[in-house]
Design a protein around this motif. Structure first.
Motif: not given
Length: 120
Positions: A29-39, A46-50, A82-95
């Protein structure tokens, strides 16, 4: 069960599913001004945005069909936040999308990996 309770119940089922399949839960339940990511989870680096969609019927189509192009764009922007706020670099991600169907007292999950593409 009202709509919000149903959604929270589906998210709990999705969290259990992910943990049981080797994912590490990083946030939910991560919220930003753009919306929410459930998990937000990770597996094999790999970061997985669900996005979790819970339904009690398939009468109006699949749950994943509710993840519209607008919702996809919001998820991408929220993931970038999320990636910027948590200062995550060189991220592999999927949705991913996890469909949770609660029908006749049974629960069925459908995990759609790489449900849509984004240039992160």
């Amino acid at each position: 069960m009202d709509k919000r309770q149903l959604g929270r119940y589906g998210e709990k089922q999705a969290l259990k599913y992910l943990v049981n399949h080797g994912y590490t839960i990083i946030d939910y339940n991560y919220y930003s001004r753009y919306g929410e990511i459930d998990i937000v989870a990770s597996i094999q680096g790999i970061y997985v945005f669900v996005e979790v969609k819970t339904r009690t019927s398939r009468a109006y189509g699949s749950a994943a069909e509710a993840v519209s192009p607008v919702k996809q764009r919001r998820m991408v922007m929220t993931a970038q936040d999320y990636i910027q706020k948590h200062k995550i670099e060189d991220v592999l991600a999927r949705f991913d999308v996890i469909e949770v169907y609660i029908e006749n007292e049974s629960i069925k999950l459908n995990h759609i990996k790489n449900a849509f593409e984004a240039g992160i």
